[in-house]
Design an enzyme around this catalytic site. Structure first.
Site, PDB file in Angstrom:
ATOM      1  N   THR A 340      41.978  19.579  23.070  1.00  0.00           N
ATOM      2  CA  THR A 340      43.090  18.862  22.985  1.00  0.00           C
ATOM      3  C   THR A 340      43.462  18.296  21.739  1.00  0.00           C
ATOM      4  O   THR A 340      42.835  18.542  20.784  1.00  0.00           O
ATOM      5  CB  THR A 340      42.522  17.363  23.974  1.00  0.00           C
ATOM      6  OG1 THR A 340      42.127  17.729  25.214  1.00  0.00           O
ATOM      7  CG2 THR A 340      43.504  16.170  24.023  1.00  0.00           C
ATOM      8  N   GLY A 423      37.404  17.159  26.430  1.00  0.00           N
ATOM      9  CA  GLY A 423      37.331  17.172  27.762  1.00  0.00           C
ATOM     10  C   GLY A 423      36.511  16.182  28.414  1.00  0.00           C
ATOM     11  O   GLY A 423      36.827  14.931  28.160  1.00  0.00           O
TER      12      GLY A 423
END
Length: 520
Positions: A340, A423
């Site tokens: 991310t 995550g």
């Protein structure tokens, strides 16, 4: 440190882009979108325009926090019965069924239109140039890339784009994404409709249908995020704000609620403190897996989740003499520190933006739409294929999301914009960072850099970075925990603190990634 503007991202080119946009007259949301677009090019395993995003924004330094949910939905034809009838017990990662309709582009356009100063076309210019003319691959990006080479090789279009010459690029090599450059240029010229309608959408739908997906052009045309009401909890005189479900921000707040009932002690890495943080996280995550889902289609009991009654009940299960062997509620979920990008920007007018964008696992579903160069995410793996479960897949439903931006306010003003990538780790990471800043008075960089631990859901096994002191690890093992090394550094993080009294911005950026913080 700076006074007129600050940006912190996981890639130096993105941070520099954000600062350039601020200096060109853009505000914090302009800078965040421009930086994210750059990261969709130069950090392709972590994020992309085929992914989703969530944003918290506070204008003028106030504590009036706005939240935007830019997550995508399952296709209209994605019924649970269809999957069960076709023999699915879970959704495979490298499959069309793992791909929900991407939400990022719509979210960027809406936020810039509503809160920005500069046109979207100008904000996309740096990303377009990098994709077209090439960029040098950064070290952490190269390491993540090599780790996914075997998966990327299974999709011919992903292999063509991301494995030039049959291998992952090395650090310092130059990589191009020319199809993506053309797609970004189309979005710059025609806005989000260029992505969700017409030839780019057709390219994505055709590839997904070719792979057995249920997606239609109508699914893409109707894609739309929206403003949502942030949720918050109090933690030692501060208000901590998160996006509501289907994201896991409520779990970060639950962990803080549990921690608020414990005295922190003097050492942020003591065995007692880590024991409490580990158990608080295990308990909160066990509740997460049982009840979190898309609130537009499932009832999510937010008041109960954030109640002191639940916090006290869970807190009472923590015994500093030994690890909990049986959690009160648990539904198994995979532990992966998915990739991310998190971006924090604060401008000279006090607008603070906490911005997170992701394709979930590294390189998402590892599927690329052939003509548009769009790398597709695998958020559909967040669904459960179980009748009656709140998070069961359903038409136009959003899956459980792990990505969460964070913000903290005090005395009517925003004082911290922060995020921790990784995550499933993110909820624990948020609570861990806030506690280290508030309970121990650490500076941002020190708090971000501390060794991290993460309990595998439902187990006493703990992933621990190698910098965790050996004596602390031994004591926790004596209490019944076991330890394993993570496959890579646990997550990443960026944060910007606002010192209103002195008129100073302070920022930190995680050494686990390639990025940096810059301000002036």
């Amino acid at each position: 440190m700076g006074r007129r503007g600050m940006a912190a991202t996981s890639h130096p080119t993105a941070t520099l882009t954000a600062i350039s946009i601020l200096q060109a007259g853009g505000n914090a949301i302009d800078a965040a979108v421009a930086a994210c677009a750059v990261q969709c090019v130069v950090e392709p395993g972590s994020t992309g325009i085929g992914g989703d995003c969530f944003v918290l924004l506070a204008a003028g330094g106030s504590d009036k926090v706005i939240a935007y949910d830019g997550s995508g939905r399952a296709p209209a034809a994605a019924t649970l019965d269809w999957y069960l009838e076709h023999g699915f017990t879970e959704i495979p990662r490298q499959s069309a069924h793992a791909v929900t309709v991407p939400g990022s582009v719509e979210a960027w356009a809406t936020l810039v239109k509503d809160h920005g100063r500069l046109p979207l076309a100008q904000l996309l210019e740096p990303a377009i140039a990098l994709a077209r003319d090439g960029y040098a691959v950064a070290p952490r990006v190269a390491a993540d890339w090599a780790g996914q080479a075997a998966l990327l090789a299974k999709d011919p279009h992903a292999a063509r784009v991301f494995l030039p010459g049959g291998r992952a690029p090395l650090a310092g090599e130059v990589h191009h994404q020319r199809e993506l450059a053309a797609t970004l240029q189309a979005i710059a010229e025609r806005g989000p409709d260029a992505f969700y309608e017409g030839e780019i959408a057709q390219d994505m739908v055709d590839r997904l249908r070719e792979l057995g997906g249920l997606h239609t052009l109508e699914d893409f045309k109707e894609a739309k995020g929206g403003y949502v009401t942030p949720i918050k909890t109090s933690f030692r005189g501060h208000e901590v704000h998160e996006c509501p479900p289907a994201g896991q921000g409520v779990i970060a707040l639950m962990i803080l609620n549990i921690l608020s009932g414990f005295e922190p002690g003097d050492d942020p890495l003591s065995a007692d403190r880590l024991h409490v943080e580990i158990e608080a996280s295990r308990l909160a995550y066990s509740v997460r897996d049982a009840v979190l889902a898309d609130p537009s289609q499932s009832k999510v009991p937010l008041d109960w989740l954030l109640s002191e009654e639940l916090a006290a009940e869970l807190r009472g299960k923590i015994d500093l003499k030994q690890a909990i062997t049986e959690l009160p509620s648990f539904s198994a979920s995979a532990v992966e520190h998915a990739d991310t990008v998190y971006i924090s920007v604060v401008d000279g007018d006090g607008m603070a933006v906490s911005f997170i964008n992701s394709v979930f696992n590294p390189y998402g579903a590892a599927l690329v739409a052939p003509k548009s160069g769009v790398l597709l995410q695998n958020r559909g793996q967040g669904f459960v294929l179980k009748a009656g479960h709140p998070n069961a897949i359903a038409p136009r439903k959003r899956p459980l999301h792990t990505i969460i931006p964070g913000m903290m306010t005090r005395d009517g003003k925003v004082c911290l914009s922060f995020g921790v990538m990784g995550g499933h780790y993110q909820a624990m990471g948020h609570a861990h960072l806030v506690s280290k800043l508030v309970d121990y008075g650490l500076d941002l960089q020190s708090a971000i850099s501390l060794p991290r631990v993460f309990p595998r859901p439902g187990q006493t096994a703990i992933e621990a970075e190698k910098t965790l002191p050996a004596a602390v690890k031994a004591e926790l093992e004596r209490r019944g925990f076991s330890f394993t090394a993570p496959a890579a550094a646990i997550g990443g993080g960026q944060a910007i603190a606002i010192d209103h009294e002195r008129g100073v911005l302070l920022a930190g950026s995680d050494h686990r990634k390639d990025g940096c913080a810059l301000g002036w």
